[in-house]
Design an enzyme around this catalytic site. Structure first.
Site, PDB file in Angstrom:
ATOM      1  CG  HIS A 117      -1.957   1.071   1.549  1.00 47.13           C
ATOM      2  ND1 HIS A 117      -1.705   2.202   1.822  1.00 47.13           N
ATOM      3  CD2 HIS A 117      -3.160   0.930   1.274  1.00 47.13           C
ATOM      4  CE1 HIS A 117      -2.933   3.015   1.790  1.00 47.13           C
ATOM      5  NE2 HIS A 117      -3.768   2.183   1.635  1.00 47.13           N
ATOM      6  CG  ASP A 194       0.650  -2.457   6.529  1.00 50.33           C
ATOM      7  OD1 ASP A 194      -0.302  -2.395   7.005  1.00 50.33           O
ATOM      8  OD2 ASP A 194       0.506  -1.690   5.157  1.00 50.33           O
ATOM      9  CD  GLN A 197      -6.943  -4.614   4.236  1.00 49.81           C
ATOM     10  OE1 GLN A 197      -7.588  -5.407   4.777  1.00 49.81           O
ATOM     11  NE2 GLN A 197      -6.958  -3.136   3.876  1.00 49.81           N
ATOM     12  CE  LYS A 220      -7.004  -0.073   6.342  1.00 44.52           C
ATOM     13  NZ  LYS A 220      -8.083   0.429   5.136  1.00 44.52           N
ATOM     14  CB  CYS A 358      -3.830   3.202  -1.666  1.00 40.36           C
ATOM     15  SG  CYS A 358      -4.853   4.578  -1.618  1.00 40.36           S
TER      16      CYS A 358
HETATM   17  N1  PLP Z   1      -1.708  -0.785   4.634  1.00 38.70           N
HETATM   18  C1  PLP Z   1      -2.452  -1.299   4.057  1.00 38.70           C
HETATM   19  C2  PLP Z   1      -2.198  -2.767   3.733  1.00 38.70           C
HETATM   20  C3  PLP Z   1      -3.803  -1.019   3.952  1.00 38.70           C
HETATM   21  O1  PLP Z   1      -4.781  -1.644   3.344  1.00 38.70           O
HETATM   22  C4  PLP Z   1      -4.130   0.287   4.286  1.00 38.70           C
HETATM   23  C5  PLP Z   1      -5.579   0.803   4.093  1.00 38.70           C
HETATM   24  O2  PLP Z   1      -6.344   0.620   3.396  1.00 38.70           O
HETATM   25  C6  PLP Z   1      -3.068   1.122   5.045  1.00 38.70           C
HETATM   26  C7  PLP Z   1      -2.055   0.671   5.097  1.00 38.70           C
HETATM   27  C8  PLP Z   1      -3.552   2.550   5.487  1.00 38.70           C
HETATM   28  O3  PLP Z   1      -4.168   2.469   6.488  1.00 38.70           O
HETATM   29  P1  PLP Z   1      -4.889   3.831   7.196  1.00 38.70           P
HETATM   30  O4  PLP Z   1      -5.616   4.668   5.979  1.00 38.70           O
HETATM   31  O5  PLP Z   1      -5.770   3.378   8.094  1.00 38.70           O
HETATM   32  O6  PLP Z   1      -3.860   4.469   7.823  1.00 38.70           O
END
Ligand code: PLP
Length: 402
Positions: A117, A194, A197, A220, A358
């Site tokens: 992401h 990270d 998900q 999430k 993203c």
């Molecule tokens: N990393 C991953 C794999 C994600 O799916 C997301 C959000 O969709 C993020 C990071 C960023 O999360 P946030 O927008 O809650 O900071």
């Protein structure tokens, strides 16, 4: 499973019952979580940590209890290893800044993967630019899994840190994080995971994984927006400099010298979201009551069922088909633009996400303008998938007859 706790699922969209399959973007909140927010503002709203009065003490206690619950949820050794942030993005930015200051010098290397992401690319890129370091990228194999052989070859004495997603937000693939950590540690590099998900979908255990850092977002995980977590092993959090200055994160301040607070407060400048942390604690309680293994099994069954049913549609291309997935499936149908598919699903009450999610480098790698992504949560059922398939068939019909 627990569907009745989510009133929003009874909403009508264009006169049809909502089918919510956009859980990777954000999950819905059960009544227990929404009620917890009202309860907190009604009964103990007061700024924490610095008040001698009753309300402040209650609010402080609730905030710290929530921190302990997060620590237990990911099996951290101590609640001091849990830093509350604004979300995964904030956690990764903080970490990239602090780790960059402590560990990275010109010519060093940071490793991410080709399926990250933007939140797990851009902060590292910014840090590399500042420090004159190099960003290296783990390539994907034909089947879209990480090329672990290439990864291991990439590691060298200049590698400072590896940061990868446990679960891809586009492909749903579950990455072999234990193996990634082991290989990095053998070369003396640190690893950040990270878990945006994965945290609400598969069991996570920071001691078993042995990662040095982990980031995730409450929204999430059936919890509130604007709150997240940065987990770090104590030994590293103690060494890292704070990314932000202000109240709460200090021990003593003078114009000559400021000393920093103990962990985890050193990383929590300003008034933290103490209402959000309490509410998040209730969301974690909700997940635990639903049963983490049960949630995982339920979502596995749903994604397998969804893949099977999607194959009924002519021209269907499922990305990373048949791989072990955690709640997320991306697909395209023939040369139909994913945006058109998404729009026509929406008109039938089905919420999915379309676009690059993203993760532009991954979408470029796939060679498509974007994908249609469905993502499930504990309250979804086979009927939701059936409605999606029905709506998809109708969408294809409309496009093909246009
Ligand atoms: N990393 C991953 C794999 C994600 O799916 C997301 C959000 O969709 C993020 C990071 C960023 O999360 P946030 O927008 O809650 O900071």
């Amino acid at each position: 499973m627990k569907r009745d706790d989510f009133d929003i699922l009874k909403e009508k969209v264009y006169g049809r019952e909502l089918v919510y399959l956009d859980n990777a973007a954000t999950t819905q909140k059960p009544r227990q979580v929404i009620d917890a927010m009202v309860y907190a503002y009604t009964h103990f709203n007061s700024n924490i940590h610095r008040g001698v009065h009753h309300l402040s003490q209650v609010a402080t206690m609730k905030h710290e209890e929530a921190r302990q619950r997060v620590a237990d949820f990911i099996n951290a050794r101590s609640k001091d290893e849990i830093v509350f942030t604004k979300g995964t993005t904030d956690s990764l930015n903080m970490l990239a800044f602090s780790a960059g200051e402590l560990l990275v010098k010109e010519g060093d290397e940071i490793v991410v993967s080709a399926m990250e992401h933007h939140s797990n690319i851009v902060p590292w890129q910014m840090m590399c630019e500042r420090k004159g370091a190099k960003l290296r990228v783990i390539p994907l194999r034909e089947d879209l899994t990480l090329d672990m052989a290439a990864y291991k070859e990439m590691l060298n004495e200049k590698t400072r840190l590896v940061s990868v997603a446990q679960v891809s937000n586009v492909l749903g693939i579950v990455n072999p994080v234990e193996e990634i950590v082991r290989a990095a540690h053998e070369r003396g590099a640190l690893v950040a995971i990270d878990a945006a998900q994965s945290a609400a979908h598969i069991r996570i255990d920071v001691q078993e994984t042995d990662c040095d850092f982990m980031a995730f977002s409450a929204h999430k995980m059936y919890g509130p927006t604007g709150l997240g977590v940065l987990y770090g092993k104590r030994e590293w959090l103690e060494k890292l400099p704070p990314a932000e200055g202000g109240g709460e994160m200090i021990e003593h301040v003078s114009f000559e010298k400021t000393t920093y607070n103990t962990l985890p407060y050193k990383f929590e400048a300003g008034t933290p979201d103490f209402i959000g942390s309490y509410v998040f604690g209730k969301a974690l309680e909700y997940i635990e009551n639903a049963g983490r293994d049960e949630i995982e099994a339920h979502e596995q069954e749903l994604t397998a069922y969804a893949e099977e049913r999607l194959r009924e549609i002519a021209g269907m291309k499922i990305y990373a088909e048949g791989q072990r997935k955690a709640g997320v499936i991306s697909f395209n149908i023939g040369d139909i633009h994913p945006y058109d598919t998404g729009m026509l699903l929406d008109r039938q009450g089905v919420a999915v996400r379309t676009g690059h999610h993203c993760a532009e480098p991954l979408i470029t790698h796939l060679g498509v303008p974007g994908t249609v992504r469905l993502s499930v949560a504990l309250y979804n059922n086979k009927e939701d998938i059936d409605k999606l398939i029905e709506a998809l068939k109708r969408a294809v019909q409309i496009i093909q007859s246009a």
